[in-house]
Motif scaffolding. Structure first.
Motif, mmCIF file in Angstrom:
data_model
loop_
_atom_site.group_PDB
_atom_site.id
_atom_site.type_symbol
_atom_site.label_atom_id
_atom_site.label_comp_id
_atom_site.label_asym_id
_atom_site.label_seq_id
_atom_site.Cartn_x
_atom_site.Cartn_y
_atom_site.Cartn_z
ATOM 1 N N UNK A 31 0.823 -1.204 0.000
ATOM 2 C CA UNK A 31 0.000 0.000 0.000
ATOM 3 C C UNK A 31 0.859 1.256 0.000
ATOM 4 N N UNK A 32 1.949 1.249 0.748
ATOM 5 C CA UNK A 32 2.845 2.398 0.784
ATOM 6 C C UNK A 32 3.475 2.625 -0.585
ATOM 7 N N UNK A 33 3.848 1.542 -1.265
ATOM 8 C CA UNK A 33 4.425 1.666 -2.599
ATOM 9 C C UNK A 33 3.409 2.220 -3.581
ATOM 10 N N UNK A 34 2.170 1.739 -3.509
ATOM 11 C CA UNK A 34 1.113 2.243 -4.405
ATOM 12 C C UNK A 34 0.853 3.720 -4.161
ATOM 13 N N UNK A 35 0.811 4.104 -2.898
ATOM 14 C CA UNK A 35 0.579 5.515 -2.587
ATOM 15 C C UNK A 35 1.702 6.390 -3.131
ATOM 16 N N UNK A 36 2.926 5.916 -3.021
ATOM 17 C CA UNK A 36 4.067 6.664 -3.548
ATOM 18 C C UNK A 36 3.992 6.770 -5.069
ATOM 19 N N UNK A 37 3.576 5.688 -5.730
ATOM 20 C CA UNK A 37 3.440 5.716 -7.194
ATOM 21 C C UNK A 37 2.351 6.688 -7.632
ATOM 22 N N UNK A 38 1.230 6.693 -6.923
ATOM 23 C CA UNK A 38 0.135 7.607 -7.252
ATOM 24 C C UNK A 38 0.561 9.053 -7.005
ATOM 25 N N UNK A 39 1.288 9.287 -5.927
ATOM 26 C CA UNK A 39 1.772 10.637 -5.632
ATOM 27 C C UNK A 39 2.699 11.126 -6.744
ATOM 28 N N UNK A 40 3.595 10.280 -7.176
ATOM 29 C CA UNK A 40 4.524 10.639 -8.254
ATOM 30 C C UNK A 40 3.756 10.927 -9.547
ATOM 31 N N UNK A 41 2.766 10.071 -9.852
ATOM 32 C CA UNK A 41 1.978 10.262 -11.060
ATOM 33 C C UNK A 41 1.139 11.534 -10.950
ATOM 34 N N UNK A 42 0.663 11.865 -9.751
ATOM 35 C CA UNK A 42 -0.103 13.096 -9.550
ATOM 36 C C UNK A 42 0.743 14.324 -9.838
ATOM 37 N N UNK A 48 2.040 18.287 -16.328
ATOM 38 C CA UNK A 48 1.650 18.148 -17.729
ATOM 39 C C UNK A 48 0.337 18.871 -18.042
ATOM 40 N N UNK A 49 -0.692 18.658 -17.219
ATOM 41 C CA UNK A 49 -2.034 19.184 -17.502
ATOM 42 C C UNK A 49 -2.228 20.601 -16.992
ATOM 43 N N UNK A 50 -1.523 20.946 -15.942
ATOM 44 C CA UNK A 50 -1.733 22.232 -15.286
ATOM 45 C C UNK A 50 -2.641 22.045 -14.080
ATOM 46 N N UNK A 51 -2.464 22.890 -13.089
ATOM 47 C CA UNK A 51 -3.263 22.791 -11.866
ATOM 48 C C UNK A 51 -4.742 22.967 -12.190
ATOM 49 N N UNK A 52 -5.569 22.078 -11.650
ATOM 50 C CA UNK A 52 -7.004 22.143 -11.875
ATOM 51 C C UNK A 52 -7.475 21.488 -13.155
ATOM 52 N N UNK A 53 -6.567 20.989 -13.963
ATOM 53 C CA UNK A 53 -6.941 20.369 -15.231
ATOM 54 C C UNK A 53 -6.740 18.863 -15.251
ATOM 55 N N UNK A 54 -6.485 18.262 -14.111
ATOM 56 C CA UNK A 54 -6.286 16.816 -14.022
ATOM 57 C C UNK A 54 -7.642 16.168 -13.791
ATOM 58 N N UNK A 55 -7.994 15.213 -14.640
ATOM 59 C CA UNK A 55 -9.289 14.530 -14.508
ATOM 60 C C UNK A 55 -9.183 13.314 -13.608
ATOM 61 N N UNK A 56 -8.198 12.453 -13.856
ATOM 62 C CA UNK A 56 -8.077 11.197 -13.113
ATOM 63 C C UNK A 56 -6.611 10.793 -13.041
ATOM 64 N N UNK A 57 -6.226 10.218 -11.885
ATOM 65 C CA UNK A 57 -4.857 9.749 -11.688
ATOM 66 C C UNK A 57 -4.895 8.388 -11.025
ATOM 67 N N UNK A 58 -4.065 7.451 -11.527
ATOM 68 C CA UNK A 58 -3.839 6.194 -10.821
ATOM 69 C C UNK A 58 -2.347 5.915 -10.849
ATOM 70 N N UNK A 59 -1.926 4.765 -10.375
ATOM 71 C CA UNK A 59 -0.493 4.480 -10.253
ATOM 72 C C UNK A 59 0.201 4.361 -11.597
ATOM 73 N N UNK A 60 -0.551 4.090 -12.675
ATOM 74 C CA UNK A 60 0.069 3.841 -13.981
ATOM 75 C C UNK A 60 -0.125 4.989 -14.975
ATOM 76 N N UNK A 61 -1.180 5.800 -14.817
ATOM 77 C CA UNK A 61 -1.462 6.842 -15.816
ATOM 78 C C UNK A 61 -2.301 7.962 -15.222
#
Length: 65
Positions: A31-42, A48-61
């Motif tokens: 779980x800690x690894x997944x959270x770190x991956x999601x944080x990095x992807x966020x 890339x998208x700009x603040x407020x323009x992110x629709x969805x984030x997960x660990x892979x995309x």
């Protein structure tokens, strides 16, 4: 007949082997690894998208609005 003792022995062996322990990975570490991956992807998504323009984030995309 020798088929019945062999079948009984085989059934006993299968039952004994199928009751073995299963070692699961450390779920807290996973779980800690997944959270770190999601944080990095966020962070990448906001860059890339700009603040407020992110629709969805997960660990892979991520997707932009």
């Amino acid at each position: 007949m020798t088929i019945r003792p062999i079948a009984l022995l085989l059934a006993t062996a299968v039952a004994a082997l199928s009751t073995g322990c299963v070692i699961a990975p450390n779920s807290a570490e996973t779980n800690a690894n997944r959270m770190a991956e999601v944080q990095k992807m966020s962070e990448q998504a906001v860059t890339t998208c700009g603040a407020g323009n992110v629709k969805e984030v997960n660990a892979k995309s991520f997707t932009c609005k």
